[in-house]
Design a protein around this motif. Structure first.
Motif, mmCIF file in Angstrom:
data_model
loop_
_atom_site.group_PDB
_atom_site.id
_atom_site.type_symbol
_atom_site.label_atom_id
_atom_site.label_comp_id
_atom_site.label_asym_id
_atom_site.label_seq_id
_atom_site.Cartn_x
_atom_site.Cartn_y
_atom_site.Cartn_z
ATOM 1 N N VAL A 3 0.844 -1.208 0.000
ATOM 2 C CA VAL A 3 0.000 0.000 0.000
ATOM 3 C C VAL A 3 0.875 1.252 0.000
ATOM 4 C CG1 VAL A 3 -1.654 1.338 1.363
ATOM 5 C CG2 VAL A 3 -1.982 -1.117 1.072
ATOM 6 N N VAL A 4 1.916 1.247 0.824
ATOM 7 C CA VAL A 4 2.811 2.401 0.871
ATOM 8 C C VAL A 4 3.503 2.584 -0.487
ATOM 9 C CG1 VAL A 4 4.826 3.414 1.988
ATOM 10 C CG2 VAL A 4 3.153 2.152 3.343
ATOM 11 N N ARG A 5 3.909 1.473 -1.070
ATOM 12 C CA ARG A 5 4.578 1.531 -2.373
ATOM 13 C C ARG A 5 3.681 2.135 -3.459
ATOM 14 N NH1 ARG A 5 9.219 -0.886 -3.656
ATOM 15 N NH2 ARG A 5 9.127 -1.774 -1.580
ATOM 16 N N MET A 6 2.352 1.962 -3.305
ATOM 17 C CA MET A 6 1.419 2.546 -4.286
ATOM 18 C C MET A 6 1.596 4.064 -4.366
ATOM 19 S SD MET A 6 -2.089 0.461 -3.605
ATOM 20 C CE MET A 6 -2.133 -1.326 -3.668
ATOM 21 N N GLY A 7 2.029 4.658 -3.263
ATOM 22 C CA GLY A 7 2.268 6.098 -3.266
ATOM 23 C C GLY A 7 3.336 6.516 -4.263
ATOM 24 N N ARG A 8 4.153 5.566 -4.697
ATOM 25 C CA ARG A 8 5.223 5.885 -5.641
ATOM 26 C C ARG A 8 4.758 5.814 -7.087
ATOM 27 N NH1 ARG A 8 8.823 8.968 -4.148
ATOM 28 N NH2 ARG A 8 10.129 8.254 -5.844
ATOM 29 N N ALA A 9 3.517 5.381 -7.314
ATOM 30 C CA ALA A 9 3.020 5.183 -8.681
ATOM 31 C C ALA A 9 3.221 6.403 -9.592
ATOM 32 C CB ALA A 9 1.547 4.772 -8.651
ATOM 33 N N PRO A 10 2.992 7.649 -9.093
ATOM 34 C CA PRO A 10 3.148 8.793 -10.006
ATOM 35 C C PRO A 10 4.569 8.955 -10.537
ATOM 36 C CG PRO A 10 1.982 9.438 -8.007
ATOM 37 C CD PRO A 10 2.491 8.051 -7.782
ATOM 38 N N TRP A 11 5.552 8.354 -9.861
ATOM 39 C CA TRP A 11 6.945 8.539 -10.276
ATOM 40 C C TRP A 11 7.424 7.442 -11.206
ATOM 41 C CZ3 TRP A 11 8.607 13.199 -9.253
ATOM 42 C CH2 TRP A 11 8.040 13.904 -8.194
ATOM 43 N N ALA A 12 6.578 6.428 -11.463
ATOM 44 C CA ALA A 12 6.978 5.349 -12.368
ATOM 45 C C ALA A 12 7.321 5.944 -13.731
ATOM 46 C CB ALA A 12 5.857 4.327 -12.499
ATOM 47 N N GLY A 13 8.440 5.536 -14.279
ATOM 48 C CA GLY A 13 8.830 6.006 -15.599
ATOM 49 C C GLY A 13 9.493 7.377 -15.597
ATOM 50 N N ILE A 30 1.176 8.610 1.680
ATOM 51 C CA ILE A 30 1.177 10.008 1.238
ATOM 52 C C ILE A 30 2.596 10.581 1.268
ATOM 53 C CG2 ILE A 30 0.261 12.311 1.771
ATOM 54 C CD1 ILE A 30 -1.776 10.156 0.898
ATOM 55 N N LEU A 31 3.357 10.215 2.316
ATOM 56 C CA LEU A 31 4.724 10.728 2.427
ATOM 57 C C LEU A 31 5.597 10.159 1.312
ATOM 58 C CD1 LEU A 31 5.314 10.555 6.284
ATOM 59 C CD2 LEU A 31 4.604 12.516 4.911
ATOM 60 N N ALA A 32 5.372 8.864 0.986
ATOM 61 C CA ALA A 32 6.164 8.236 -0.067
ATOM 62 C C ALA A 32 5.899 8.892 -1.421
ATOM 63 C CB ALA A 32 5.851 6.739 -0.145
ATOM 64 N N GLN A 33 4.719 9.473 -1.563
ATOM 65 C CA GLN A 33 4.358 10.152 -2.824
ATOM 66 C C GLN A 33 5.264 11.362 -3.046
ATOM 67 O OE1 GLN A 33 0.115 10.639 -3.116
ATOM 68 N NE2 GLN A 33 0.198 11.728 -5.066
ATOM 69 N N ASP A 34 5.805 11.906 -1.951
ATOM 70 C CA ASP A 34 6.884 12.888 -2.022
ATOM 71 C C ASP A 34 6.527 14.113 -2.859
ATOM 72 O OD1 ASP A 34 9.323 13.805 -1.350
ATOM 73 O OD2 ASP A 34 10.443 12.658 -2.857
ATOM 74 N N THR A 35 5.458 14.808 -2.437
ATOM 75 C CA THR A 35 4.980 15.953 -3.203
ATOM 76 C C THR A 35 5.251 17.249 -2.442
ATOM 77 O OG1 THR A 35 2.852 15.650 -2.122
ATOM 78 C CG2 THR A 35 3.116 14.681 -4.303
ATOM 79 N N PRO A 36 5.359 18.376 -3.170
ATOM 80 C CA PRO A 36 5.576 19.663 -2.491
ATOM 81 C C PRO A 36 4.389 20.087 -1.630
ATOM 82 C CG PRO A 36 5.898 19.879 -4.875
ATOM 83 C CD PRO A 36 5.409 18.484 -4.629
ATOM 84 N N LEU A 37 3.172 19.657 -1.990
ATOM 85 C CA LEU A 37 1.990 20.053 -1.221
ATOM 86 C C LEU A 37 1.331 18.824 -0.601
ATOM 87 C CD1 LEU A 37 -0.118 22.250 -0.409
ATOM 88 C CD2 LEU A 37 -1.336 21.685 -2.508
#
Lengths: 361, 261
Positions: free
Chosen positions: B98-108, B152-159
């Protein structure tokens, strides 16, 4: 209060998760080998036995890889009767298994199956109408084509009716499916009411689901839809994983949820309509197979989608073999057999899940 | 401090009923903005407008200098993350997955290489590394909340948008969550957090936006917004604001009828 026991050292290094992940390729390979073995067994078994060596020789011969043709009768039985039926079972099972896994993923609900969006009952309306009204515009293909077309049309109608303001709510979609299924059931009842005895028995057999009418041309008719569906589905595996978090969180992770849902429902409709068109209604494969695989190797869709396709194919090839040999020379309807074994099995799954997790998850 | 998110005269009318009207607020990099207000004030609606889920019917929202509507979903996913109030996962995915899913936007993208590290850091920060192998569906409410925060933290976003992140948590974990929010802010991120506990907001937020009936009635530094008269009016209940004996941070208490001595 959790019932899953994880040893501390395993938990801290994530070994349990890794063990499940490592099991996946092995399980997929095992399913593939079982499918191949089962297909060869089915090709050799029946009123006329064909030894394995002969099957392999004939296959090799046709593929120009050596081997030799068989005598006239076994060669004809193998290529005109057995193989088209085995291959059709494989394609229909693969289509149903994959469609089931997609449906459960799209709706984030382990109880979803393609029938809930009306594809099976819609297909049945088309088929029954052709049989009862004696339509034969396309010759022997009329029932198949009508089932396919009306199955797709019904899904389209369900989807269109459940949309509002560019969005589709899952609950609305499911309830629309319930209403449309009931409506289709009423239409079938109405058609049967006006039908003569011969048509009624033909309808009954169609609805029970069977592969006894298999032929290479039916294989060719299903092949493009099954191939398309099986090719498109894995591309959405990661996004289906994200959808398990819910629609809004999936959108926050960059998934265009609405578009994905349209594409995948179309794929499900094509796969299921094609299967229903050539085999009638064969239930429980799409529901039980993905379930069982999820229990064995976790819910990740990169594994679940291909494994459900292979698993569905295996169940149907084995099921069809049982259907035509258990009561030989009579043939049991395949749909009856899958439901007869599938429903108690599903019940057992439900009980087991409840015991383990204290509820459905 | 540079401006990260700016809402200008945002209004949102649904079915003829105005849920938000003339909302103005700004979140800068490096700060925590607490979004406060009574039930039904429009906090969740505002959060979904700021996250880009809901299009405002009036005004507009700019994120990192561009209108929110101009972003593609994948771009937006690398700029803002939202922690929802409820944490449901349909299938028994392991907490680590589940935490790893937060990284999905950075794939590729070039930053996909940081996946492992980002996941490990997020789980360590939220005190849930030991839950990695457990199915999410078998976790307790507090454990789910922490795993969801790690995602959410793993998603690593500015906001970061946090919708009542402390609701299911005990005292220690409430403080943990807001300390994480502070660390993120200090690392140059912007954080918007919806809270019900005014004292908690007073202790952790840099600024407060106070909503009432869909309008921002006050936006400003914590000490200014937490005014007894203003809060009593907005919450329709008399409120006292005391100063903490050490450091003087505001403590907000509802006035309660006292028993006779």
């Amino acid at each position: 209060m959790t019932t899953t026991v994880v040893k501390p050292e395993e938990a801290s290094t994530g070994k349990t998760g890794k063990a499940v992940r490592d099991r996946r390729p092995l399980l997929l390979a095992a399913l593939g080998i079982a499918l191949l073995a089962c297909a060869l067994l089915a090709a050799g078994t029946g009123a006329y036995r064909i030894p394995l060596g002969d099957i392999l020789a004939s296959l090799a011969h046709r593929a120009h890889l050596g081997g030799h043709p068989l005598e006239r009768v076994p060669e004809s039985v193998l290529w005109n009767v057995r193989l088209p039926r085995v291959v059709l079972a494989l394609l229909v099972g693969g289509a149903l298994g994959c469609a089931g896994a997609l449906m459960q993923g799209v709706f984030g609900n382990p109880l979803a199956e393609p029938a809930v969006i009306g594809v099976s009952s819609g297909g049945a309306v088309g088929a029954v109408a052709c049989i009862v009204l004696g339509l034969d515009a396309l010759g022997s293909w009329t029932v198949t084509a009508a089932a396919f077309a009306s199955g797709l049309l019904t899904v389209g109608a369900v989807y269109a009716m459940s949309r509002s303001g560019g969005r589709t709510e899952v609950v609305t979609l499911l309830l629309t499916g319930v209403a449309v299924n009931a409506f289709c059931g009423a239409l079938i009842g109405l058609l049967l009411f006006t039908a003569d005895t011969a048509a009624i028995s033909q309808v009954t057999f169609w609805q029970l689901g069977s592969l006894s009418q298999a032929s290479w041309s039916k294989v060719l008719a299903v092949l493009p839809f099954a191939a398309l569906g099986l090719a498109v589905a894995p591309r959405y595996a990661r996004r289906l994983d994200l959808l398990a978090l819910g629609e809004r969180p999936a959108r926050h992770l960059g998934v265009d949820v609405e578009r994905m849902r349209i594409v995948l429902i179309t794929v499900v409709a094509l796969l299921t309509a094609a299967a229903v068109a050539v085999s009638g209604i064969i239930g429980f494969v799409g529901l039980v197979v993905p379930h069982l695989l999820r229990m064995l190797a976790g819910p990740g869709h990169r594994f679940l989608l291909p494994a459900s396709a292979v698993g569905g194919a295996l169940v149907l090839v084995a099921g069809d073999l049982a259907a035509r040999t258990l009561a030989a020379p009579a043939e049991l309807p395949l749909g009856v057999l899958t439901a007869l074994i599938g429903s108690p099995f599903f019940f057992w799954l439900l009980r087991r899940t409840r015991r383990r997790q204290g509820g459905w998850a | 401090m540079t401006e990260l998110l700016h809402a200008d005269a945002v209004g949102c009318t649904v079915g003829g009923r105005p849920l938000l009207a003339d909302v103005r607020l700004t979140v800068r990099r490096g700060e925590i903005l607490a979004l406060l207000g009574p039930n039904g004030a429009g906090k969740s609606t505002l959060l979904s407008v700021l996250a880009g889920d809901r299009r405002p019917t009036d005004g507009r929202v700019r994120l990192d200098g561009r209108p929110l509507a101009a972003y593609r979903p994948a771009e937006l996913a690398r700029l803002r993350a939202l922690l929802p109030q409820h944490h449901e996962v349909s299938f028994p995915f392991a907490a680590g997955e589940v935490v790893r899913m937060g990284r999905a936007p950075w794939a590729g993208t070039p930053r996909a290489g940081e996946d492992e590290q980002a996941v490990a850091r997020a789980m360590a920060a939220t005190d849930c590394a030991h839950l990695a192998a457990r199915p999410f569906t078998a976790l307790s409410g507090g454990e789910r909340a922490r795993v969801a925060l790690a995602r959410i933290l793993a998603q690593d976003t500015p906001l970061l948008l946090l919708d009542e992140p402390t609701a299911a948590l005990d005292l220690r974990h409430q403080e943990l969550v807001l300390r994480i929010a502070r660390e993120r802010a200090e690392a140059g991120r912007g954080v918007i957090v919806v809270l019900h506990d005014l004292t908690l907001a007073a202790a952790h937020a840099d600024r407060i936006a106070l909503l009432d009936a869909g309008r921002t009635v006050a936006v400003g530094p914590t000490g200014e917004v937490l005014d007894a008269a203003l809060l009593s009016r907005v919450y329709r209940h008399p409120v006292e604001v005391l100063a903490h004996p050490h450091g003087g941070a505001p403590i907000v208490l509802p006035e309660r009828p006292r028993e006779a001595d």
